[in-house]
Write a protein that holds these residues in place. Sequence first.
Motif, PDB file in Angstrom:
ATOM      1  N   LEU A 110      43.360  67.920  23.515  1.00 40.03           N
ATOM      2  CA  LEU A 110      42.744  66.934  24.412  1.00 40.03           C
ATOM      3  C   LEU A 110      41.479  67.508  25.046  1.00 40.03           C
ATOM      4  N   ASP A 111      41.509  68.793  25.387  1.00 42.95           N
ATOM      5  CA  ASP A 111      40.378  69.439  26.040  1.00 42.95           C
ATOM      6  C   ASP A 111      39.164  69.534  25.108  1.00 42.95           C
ATOM      7  N   HIS A 112      39.415  69.722  23.814  1.00 45.74           N
ATOM      8  CA  HIS A 112      38.324  69.876  22.852  1.00 45.74           C
ATOM      9  C   HIS A 112      38.128  68.638  21.979  1.00 45.74           C
ATOM     10  N   LEU A 113      38.719  67.516  22.361  1.00 45.64           N
ATOM     11  CA  LEU A 113      38.723  66.359  21.476  1.00 45.64           C
ATOM     12  C   LEU A 113      37.327  65.875  21.127  1.00 45.64           C
ATOM     13  N   ARG A 114      36.402  65.964  22.066  1.00 42.08           N
ATOM     14  CA  ARG A 114      35.030  65.521  21.791  1.00 42.08           C
ATOM     15  C   ARG A 114      34.397  66.355  20.676  1.00 42.08           C
ATOM     16  N   SER A 115      34.691  67.652  20.662  1.00 33.43           N
ATOM     17  CA  SER A 115      34.164  68.523  19.607  1.00 33.43           C
ATOM     18  C   SER A 115      34.836  68.229  18.276  1.00 33.43           C
ATOM     19  N   ALA A 183      41.730  71.755  10.458  1.00 29.58           N
ATOM     20  CA  ALA A 183      41.359  73.085  10.935  1.00 29.58           C
ATOM     21  C   ALA A 183      40.838  73.025  12.369  1.00 29.58           C
ATOM     22  N   CYS A 184      40.030  72.004  12.675  1.00 28.84           N
ATOM     23  CA  CYS A 184      39.481  71.871  14.030  1.00 28.84           C
ATOM     24  C   CYS A 184      40.568  71.555  15.047  1.00 28.84           C
ATOM     25  N   ILE A 185      41.541  70.758  14.654  1.00 26.20           N
ATOM     26  CA  ILE A 185      42.654  70.454  15.561  1.00 26.20           C
ATOM     27  C   ILE A 185      43.459  71.716  15.851  1.00 26.20           C
ATOM     28  N   ILE A 186      43.686  72.527  14.818  1.00 24.38           N
ATOM     29  CA  ILE A 186      44.407  73.782  15.018  1.00 24.38           C
ATOM     30  C   ILE A 186      43.616  74.735  15.918  1.00 24.38           C
ATOM     31  N   ILE A 187      42.296  74.813  15.692  1.00 23.66           N
ATOM     32  CA  ILE A 187      41.443  75.663  16.535  1.00 23.66           C
ATOM     33  C   ILE A 187      41.560  75.255  18.000  1.00 23.66           C
ATOM     34  N   ALA A 188      41.518  73.942  18.250  1.00 23.50           N
ATOM     35  CA  ALA A 188      41.616  73.443  19.628  1.00 23.50           C
ATOM     36  C   ALA A 188      42.988  73.747  20.222  1.00 23.50           C
ATOM     37  N   GLY A 189      44.051  73.533  19.438  1.00 18.39           N
ATOM     38  CA  GLY A 189      45.401  73.801  19.929  1.00 18.39           C
ATOM     39  C   GLY A 189      45.621  75.267  20.223  1.00 18.39           C
ATOM     40  N   ILE A 190      45.072  76.153  19.390  1.00 24.39           N
ATOM     41  CA  ILE A 190      45.193  77.595  19.616  1.00 24.39           C
ATOM     42  C   ILE A 190      44.537  77.985  20.935  1.00 24.39           C
ATOM     43  N   ASP A 191      43.396  77.361  21.231  1.00 25.20           N
ATOM     44  CA  ASP A 191      42.739  77.663  22.513  1.00 25.20           C
ATOM     45  C   ASP A 191      43.615  77.214  23.678  1.00 25.20           C
ATOM     46  N   GLY A 192      44.298  76.084  23.522  1.00 24.04           N
ATOM     47  CA  GLY A 192      45.215  75.651  24.574  1.00 24.04           C
ATOM     48  C   GLY A 192      46.338  76.652  24.784  1.00 24.04           C
ATOM     49  N   TRP A 237      33.954  77.799  22.525  1.00 22.50           N
ATOM     50  CA  TRP A 237      35.103  78.188  21.704  1.00 22.50           C
ATOM     51  C   TRP A 237      34.886  77.792  20.244  1.00 22.50           C
ATOM     52  N   PHE A 238      34.390  76.590  20.034  1.00 22.67           N
ATOM     53  CA  PHE A 238      34.146  76.138  18.664  1.00 22.67           C
ATOM     54  C   PHE A 238      32.982  76.902  18.028  1.00 22.67           C
ATOM     55  N   LYS A 239      31.968  77.221  18.810  1.00 27.52           N
ATOM     56  CA  LYS A 239      30.859  78.005  18.269  1.00 27.52           C
ATOM     57  C   LYS A 239      31.322  79.391  17.846  1.00 27.52           C
ATOM     58  N   GLU A 240      32.239  79.948  18.617  1.00 27.16           N
ATOM     59  CA  GLU A 240      32.775  81.268  18.271  1.00 27.16           C
ATOM     60  C   GLU A 240      33.659  81.205  17.034  1.00 27.16           C
ATOM     61  N   MET A 241      34.508  80.188  16.941  1.00 23.17           N
ATOM     62  CA  MET A 241      35.479  80.102  15.853  1.00 23.17           C
ATOM     63  C   MET A 241      34.846  79.645  14.541  1.00 23.17           C
ATOM     64  N   LEU A 242      33.933  78.699  14.585  1.00 18.84           N
ATOM     65  CA  LEU A 242      33.332  78.160  13.369  1.00 18.84           C
ATOM     66  C   LEU A 242      32.027  78.848  13.000  1.00 18.84           C
ATOM     67  N   GLY A 243      31.387  79.447  13.988  1.00 14.95           N
ATOM     68  CA  GLY A 243      30.103  80.096  13.746  1.00 14.95           C
ATOM     69  C   GLY A 243      28.950  79.127  13.945  1.00 14.95           C
ATOM     70  N   GLU A 244      27.948  79.565  14.664  1.00 16.58           N
ATOM     71  CA  GLU A 244      26.836  78.668  14.998  1.00 16.58           C
ATOM     72  C   GLU A 244      26.063  78.245  13.753  1.00 16.58           C
ATOM     73  N   ASN A 245      25.933  79.147  12.761  1.00 13.10           N
ATOM     74  CA  ASN A 245      25.205  78.792  11.538  1.00 13.10           C
ATOM     75  C   ASN A 245      25.884  77.639  10.800  1.00 13.10           C
ATOM     76  N   PHE A 246      27.217  77.686  10.767  1.00 17.98           N
ATOM     77  CA  PHE A 246      27.954  76.598  10.119  1.00 17.98           C
ATOM     78  C   PHE A 246      27.736  75.286  10.872  1.00 17.98           C
ATOM     79  N   LEU A 247      27.747  75.342  12.191  1.00 20.63           N
ATOM     80  CA  LEU A 247      27.556  74.129  12.984  1.00 20.63           C
ATOM     81  C   LEU A 247      26.140  73.579  12.829  1.00 20.63           C
ATOM     82  N   ILE A 248      25.170  74.469  12.688  1.00 15.80           N
ATOM     83  CA  ILE A 248      23.786  74.012  12.463  1.00 15.80           C
ATOM     84  C   ILE A 248      23.688  73.274  11.132  1.00 15.80           C
TER      85      ILE A 248
END
Length: 276
Positions: A110-115, A183-192, A237-248
Motif C-alpha cells: 500500500l505504501d509503494h502502490l503508486r510506484s 516483482a514490484c509487488i514483492i519488492i514493496a512487500g519486502i520493504d514493509g 527504495w525502488f530506485k535502489e532495488m531496480l536501479g536508476e538506469n533501469f527506471l530511466i
Amino acid sequence: MQLHSEAGKGQFEIVLEYTDCHRAANNLIITHEIIKGIARKHGLLASFMPRYYYDNVYPWYVEYSKDDVGSGSHLHISLSKNGENVSMASIEPNRYGMTKIGESFMAGVLDHLRSICLFTMPIENSYERLMPKSWNSSYLCWGVECKELTIRACCPPGAPDGVVTNFEIKTFDRSANPHLGLACIIIAGIDGLRRNLPIPDPVEPEDDVFDHNDDNDDNRVPASLRCSIIHIFSDEWFKEMLGENFLITRRGICSDEIGHYMMGRDEKYGHCVFNF
C-alpha cells in the motif's frame, strides 16, 4: 481454472489456480495466448484491453453503465513458508485476521502502490479503468471483503470466521508484464517487512460503495502514467532495488506510450483493442 460471466457485455472472468509467483506469471501469459488463439480460429477477437469503450471513459458524457466496467487482472497474494500460509492469523488475538507478517507485507504494498503502478498499469488506457464506484477504486485504502477498494483482504468460504487468507490487488491489468508486476509487488512487500510497517486502519464502506474526499490527492492512486513515473522516481527504495538506469529506460518506453495516447480517438483505441 474457473470461468464465469462478468459485469460487462461479452465479458468473462477466468480464475487461475494459485501457485508460486513465477509459475503464476507464466500461466497468465499462456492462458492469455490460448484464449486469443481459440477466439481467432472462430473469427472472434478476445481483447483484454483495460478500457475498451470510449464513451464511458468519461461518465459525464453519457450515463454511467455497469455494462462497461473495464477489464482488469486482479491479483491475489498470500505468503507461505514450507507450504504453510504465514499471512493468515491463527487463533491467537489479532486485529484484522492477519499475522504481523501479513500486515507488514500488505502495508508495504500500500505504501509503494503508486510506484508499483508504473509496472502493473503500464499504458495510459490502464488509468481510464480506475473510476470510483466501478469496482476499481481510485483511492489508496484497504478493507475486508469490499470489492470497491484498491486492496481487498479476503475471507473466502472455508476459512475460520474473520481470518484473512490472502489479499487482492486491483491495480493490475493485462497490459502489464506479469513478471515485472509481481516483482514490484514483492519488492514493496519486502520493504514493509524490513521496516515493520504498521497497517493503516481499514475502510468500512457500506454496500461495497466507498465515498472519499476527491480533493485529497495524497489518498489517490495515480491518475495517469505520467503521475506513476513521477512517483517512482521519488521512491528511493525502488530506485535502489531496480536501479536508476533501469527506471530511466522504463521512463523512455512509457514516454512513447504517452505519445501514442495523444493520437486521435479511433487510432489509439483500435490499436489497443487488437494488441490486448
